[in-house]
Design an enzyme around this catalytic site. Structure first.
Site, short mmCIF file in Angstrom:
data_model
loop_
_atom_site.label_atom_id
_atom_site.label_comp_id
_atom_site.label_asym_id
_atom_site.label_seq_id
_atom_site.Cartn_x
_atom_site.Cartn_y
_atom_site.Cartn_z
N GLU A 134 12.60 -4.11 -4.62
CA GLU A 134 11.64 -4.28 -5.71
C GLU A 134 12.40 -4.23 -7.04
OE1 GLU A 134 8.66 -1.18 -6.03
OE2 GLU A 134 7.34 -2.55 -7.11
N GLY A 186 0.83 -1.20 0.00
CA GLY A 186 0.00 0.00 0.00
C GLY A 186 0.86 1.25 0.00
N GLU A 206 9.78 6.71 -17.07
CA GLU A 206 10.28 8.10 -16.98
C GLU A 206 11.01 8.31 -15.65
OE1 GLU A 206 7.13 7.28 -17.88
OE2 GLU A 206 7.42 7.67 -20.02
N SER A 259 1.03 3.53 -3.30
CA SER A 259 0.43 4.54 -4.18
C SER A 259 -0.92 5.00 -3.65
CB SER A 259 0.22 3.96 -5.58
OG SER A 259 1.42 3.45 -6.09
C1 LIG Z 1 -0.10 -3.30 -12.91
C2 LIG Z 1 0.21 -2.35 -11.83
C3 LIG Z 1 0.39 -2.83 -10.54
C4 LIG Z 1 0.65 -1.94 -9.49
N1 LIG Z 1 0.79 -2.45 -8.23
C5 LIG Z 1 0.98 -1.60 -7.19
C6 LIG Z 1 1.03 -2.08 -5.86
O1 LIG Z 1 0.91 -3.27 -5.61
N2 LIG Z 1 1.18 -1.20 -4.85
C7 LIG Z 1 1.32 0.14 -5.08
O2 LIG Z 1 1.49 0.88 -4.13
N3 LIG Z 1 1.28 0.64 -6.34
C8 LIG Z 1 1.11 -0.20 -7.40
N4 LIG Z 1 1.03 0.29 -8.69
C9 LIG Z 1 1.06 1.75 -8.86
C10 LIG Z 1 2.31 2.29 -9.53
O3 LIG Z 1 3.39 2.25 -8.64
C11 LIG Z 1 1.99 3.72 -9.98
O4 LIG Z 1 1.01 3.63 -10.98
C12 LIG Z 1 3.18 4.45 -10.50
O5 LIG Z 1 4.10 4.73 -9.48
C13 LIG Z 1 2.80 5.75 -11.21
O6 LIG Z 1 1.98 6.53 -10.42
P1 LIG Z 1 0.60 7.14 -11.02
O7 LIG Z 1 -0.17 6.01 -11.55
O8 LIG Z 1 0.00 7.99 -9.99
O9 LIG Z 1 1.05 8.03 -12.24
P2 LIG Z 1 1.72 9.47 -12.17
O10 LIG Z 1 2.80 9.49 -11.14
O11 LIG Z 1 0.67 10.50 -12.08
O12 LIG Z 1 2.39 9.52 -13.58
C14 LIG Z 1 1.66 9.78 -14.79
C15 LIG Z 1 2.67 9.99 -15.91
O13 LIG Z 1 3.50 11.11 -15.59
C16 LIG Z 1 4.86 10.73 -15.63
N5 LIG Z 1 5.61 11.46 -14.61
C17 LIG Z 1 5.32 11.66 -13.31
N6 LIG Z 1 6.29 12.33 -12.68
C18 LIG Z 1 7.25 12.57 -13.61
C19 LIG Z 1 8.52 13.21 -13.58
N7 LIG Z 1 9.04 13.71 -12.46
N8 LIG Z 1 9.24 13.24 -14.72
C20 LIG Z 1 8.74 12.69 -15.87
N9 LIG Z 1 7.55 12.10 -15.96
C21 LIG Z 1 6.82 12.02 -14.84
C22 LIG Z 1 4.85 9.24 -15.33
O14 LIG Z 1 6.03 8.60 -15.81
C23 LIG Z 1 3.60 8.78 -16.04
O15 LIG Z 1 3.90 8.58 -17.40
C24 LIG Z 1 0.76 -0.56 -9.74
C25 LIG Z 1 0.60 -0.09 -11.05
C26 LIG Z 1 0.31 -0.96 -12.08
C27 LIG Z 1 0.13 -0.43 -13.46
#
Ligand SMILES: Cc1cc2nc3c(=O)[nH]c(=O)nc-3n(C[C@H](O)[C@H](O)[C@H](O)COP(=O)(O)OP(=O)(O)OC[C@H]3O[C@@H](n4cnc5c(N)ncnc54)[C@H](O)[C@@H]3O)c2cc1C
Lengths: 329, 386
Positions: B246, B128, B369, B130
């Site tokens: 990880e 937990g 990214e 994100s």
């Molecule tokens: C299949 C799957 C399983 C997952 N399992 C887990 C889990 O078990 N536990 C958990 O906690 N999370 C989990 N996640 C969540 C995952 O860690 C997040 O989706 C990820 O960290 C991106 O966060 P976000 O989705 O909020 O996207 P955002 O952070 O909002 O990003 C959106 C876009 O903006 C880009 N971006 C953001 N910041 C920057 C920057 N500084 N420079 C350049 N580009 C940037 C990103 O690369 C992305 O393309 C999972 C995700 C997926 C897809």
């Protein structure tokens, strides 16, 4: 399983880098490349004294009795410095085809060799003999205008004097050598790009903060590390005469050459106008990368070999696991 | 440098190969993964067998139920698992993240309570981290954990939490100080029992149609202080340990997964388009990319065994794997021609599932990214972009 260099090999790398940085800084390489001769024949004596010409030649024949891994280290470092001289041609290309007596002469710095591949002879103007069609042929012919002036290609004259018969060139070894060189080129192009991105300021900030710049350099880093892994794998296969040497050489050369070309192209872009000048050393790396890419087969040619190995050849059997299942019983 | 197995490694490889041949049920061979893993008992049973044989916590210390084996054994085990197309242990997050974090920061009591059960798949874990407002910028998370007597009271929402719907425990990072001096301070890392009152899990349907990740809502969930992992207020550095593992130990698992995909791709090409030179070129490229990943992991492994510290290769492997897997699965679909759209085609939707699932590879465990930022800043020494 141990995929690292020994302390001795690391020392060799450090010494090679130090020597080359001192004796062949970018300005000197440029001067030599733009000269008629294209290299400094006096440097050959120095390489002989350092023992670099006989690395893999047995000690009885005046060599160091080491192997191809050490040669790969040197090839990578020589490429990183863009050393203009027939080291690659003599050691990587021709050496395996030569008799023990002739190898001893190479180790002593008394004979320089190249070989004819696809009708072209690298460093024709800087060597004495050429391995061509199973024979030693005197290096007589024409040096052709070549994009990479640090490694000019030539064509043998039809009437060039033919000498004793010699062995064949060792293709996996040639490909592994080119892969090692490509890694040296890619690494230097990366360093040049990173240095510029750290120091060049636009819009009030170093350009390295802009992700269009930094991510392109990160991609170069990733590809260079992957190429490095493949190149060292291929070098090990060659050194150990492993059954995978063929496919490893083809895989490593195709990937590393493409990575080196891309590394240079990204660096040119990161440098902007200065990267497009004759004055900056970068274009010379770019041209060497393209030289490597074109010699002994562009990527697609080599990938056709890889495809054959993994779809129909020995690699296919290995992947099928049939042999292995039988083994386990 | 010697890329061959040592005699001792060769013996271990032979042992593992024979064990897999004798113990892997046929229906699990070549399993496509995903939520279907959790249907029935077969996968848990397989995980328990792996654990009983001592193969699940191979590199974990003996005192915590591991085998105390060198990392090279881990690599060999994964290679053999790939060769047999056997599925990995079901407890991905427990084994790869929670376990190593507990070993690094946990109390003796926490280690005794959880590590052996993670290995045996008796406890399934979720992560937990994100939140709706905190993804890449994890430190901006808002879920709160307020100390109240002998427990922290947790309120807030987590999202994209894989396996939360079947998990027994969650590794949770929450804000224990609502007004910290900086956003990286004032967080606490907790082990949360997912069966506690106030925990509500809502599965989220994914691009594949399956629900493997979830939202988790926490309403006044009491987490006893003995479940704090590391020091109170030091949650960020504990979370960094989790992320290091990880990405760090991921390399081999990713190679395994890519190796299986390449094997299946080669079989597909031989069956369908073996003579098309364009296809041959592309499949050769994928095979080469796999070797690049494999030998990069070998270099990382040797460095890890010599220095004990994972190098920057972890980010390289993850970036490279995810993009390779995306390219490869699309190629596999293309080889199906117009039938690529059919979910019940002769391959039973295997490639369709893999292709869609692969889009998550460049998002989960740090987006591509963010990984490029890490390489640019921490490896190449470029100035920070933020
Ligand atoms: C299949 C799957 C399983 C997952 N399992 C887990 C889990 O078990 N536990 C958990 O906690 N999370 C989990 N996640 C969540 C995952 O860690 C997040 O989706 C990820 O960290 C991106 O966060 P976000 O989705 O909020 O996207 P955002 O952070 O909002 O990003 C959106 C876009 O903006 C880009 N971006 C953001 N910041 C920057 C920057 N500084 N420079 C350049 N580009 C940037 C990103 O690369 C992305 O393309 C999972 C995700 C997926 C897809």
């Amino acid at each position: 399983m141990d995929f690292s260099f020994t302390d001795e090999q690391e020392t060799l790398r450090r010494e090679a880098r130090a020597f080359l940085e001192e004796r062949f800084p970018a300005e000197r390489v440029a001067e030599l490349a733009d000269s008629d001769e294209g290299w400094d024949p006096a440097s050959w004596r120095e390489l002989a004294e350092l023992g670099w010409l006989g690395v893999s030649i047995p000690e009885e024949a005046g060599g160091a009795g080491l192997g191809f891994i050490e040669e790969a280290v040197l090839l990578e470092e020589l490429a990183r410095a863009l050393y203009p001289g027939p080291y690659f041609s003599t050691v990587a290309l021709a050496l395996p085809a030569l008799s023990p007596e002739e190898q001893a002469r190479v180790a002593a710095g008394e004979a320089r060799w190249s070989a004819e591949v696809d009708g072209l002879v690298p460093d024709l103007g800087a060597v004495d003999w050429v391995v061509a069609d199973g024979a030693a042929v005197r290096a007589q012919g024409h040096v052709l205008p070549t994009m990479d002036a640090t490694r000019r290609l030539g064509r043998l004259a039809a009437e060039a004097e033919r000498g004793a018969s010699v062995g064949a060139i060792d293709r996996p070894r040639l490909l592994a050598a080119l892969a090692a060189e490509a890694v040296g080129i890619a690494q230097r192009a990366l360093e040049i790009g990173v240095e510029h991105a750290r120091t060049r300021t636009q819009f009030g900030r170093p350009i390295g903060v802009y992700q269009a710049v930094s991510h392109s350099l990160a991609d170069t880093y990733v590809e260079t590390e992957l190429a490095r892994s493949l190149a060292y794998w291929a070098a090990w296969c060659v050194a150990e005469d492993d059954t995978q040497a063929d496919v490893a050489g083809a895989a490593a050369k195709s990937f590393a050459a493409d990575a080196a070309v891309a590394a240079c192209e990204r660096a040119i872009q990161v440098l902007g106008g200065i990267g497009f000048t004759w004055e900056h050393v970068l274009h010379r790396y770019y041209k060497r990368a393209q030289w490597i890419q074109s010699f002994a087969g562009f990527g697609a040619v080599l990938r056709a070999d890889v495809a054959r190995a993994v779809l129909e050849g020995g690699e296919a059997a290995e992947l099928d696991g049939a042999a292995l299942a039988a083994e386990v019983g | 440098m010697d890329l061959r197995d040592t005699p001792e490694e060769a013996a271990f490889r032979a042992e593992v190969r024979a064990w897999i041949a004798a113990n892997l049920p046929d229906e699990l061979r070549g399993h496509r993964g995903g939520a279907a893993r959790f249907e029935g008992r077969a996968m848990r049973e397989w995980s328990r067998r792996l654990s009983d044989a001592g193969y699940s916590g191979l590199t974990w210390p003996r005192e915590y139920g591991g085998a105390g084996a060198p990392y090279s054994h881990q690599a060999i085990l994964f290679e053999e698992i790939a060769r047999a197309e056997a599925p990995p242990h079901i407890g991905v997050i427990g084994l790869g993240m929670a376990g190593p974090t507990i070993m690094a920061h946990g109390t003796e009591e926490q280690k005794r309570r959880h590590l052996a059960k993670i290995l045996s798949a008796e406890e399934i874990w979720c992560q937990g981290f994100s939140e709706p407002e905190a993804g890449s910028d994890l430190a901006s998370l808002k879920t709160s954990a307020i100390l109240d007597g002998d427990a922290f009271v947790v309120n807030g929402q987590k999202v994209w939490s894989s396996y939360a719907h079947i998990a027994d425990f969650c590794i949770l990072v929450a804000r224990s100080d609502p007004n910290p001096p900086s956003k990286h301070q004032g967080m606490t890392y907790l082990i949360v029992d997912m069966h506690s009152p106030g925990v509500e899990v809502r599965p989220l349907r994914q691009i594949t149609g399956e629900a493997e990740f979830n939202e988790i809502f926490f309403t006044d969930v009491r987490v006893p202080c003995e479940n704090v992992l590391g020091e109170i207020g030091e949650g960020w550095s504990v979370a960094m340990t989790t992320l290091l593992h990880e990405r760090g130990t991921l390399g081999f698992a990713l190679t395994t997964s890519l190796e299986v995909a390449v094997r299946k791709l080669l079989a597909l090409v031989r069956e369908r388009n073996g003579h098309d030179p364009l296809v041959r070129d592309r499949v050769a490229r994928e095979w080469i990319q796999l070797q690049a990943l494999k030998y990069t992991n070998y270099r990382a492994l040797t460095a890890l065994m010599q220095t004990g510290i994972p190098g920057p290769e972890g980010s390289v492997s993850k970036l490279h794997y995810s993009e390779s897997n995306q390219r490869l699965t699309k190629l596999a679909l293309e080889l199906h021609g117009p039938e690529a759209q059919l979910m019940d085609g002769e391959t039973g939707g295997y490639w369709q599932y893999q292709q869609l699932r692969s889009r998550g590879n460049t998002i989960e465990a740090g987006t591509s990214e963010i990984l490029r930022n890490i390489i640019a800043e921490r490896v190449l020494g470029l100035p920070r972009s933020r």
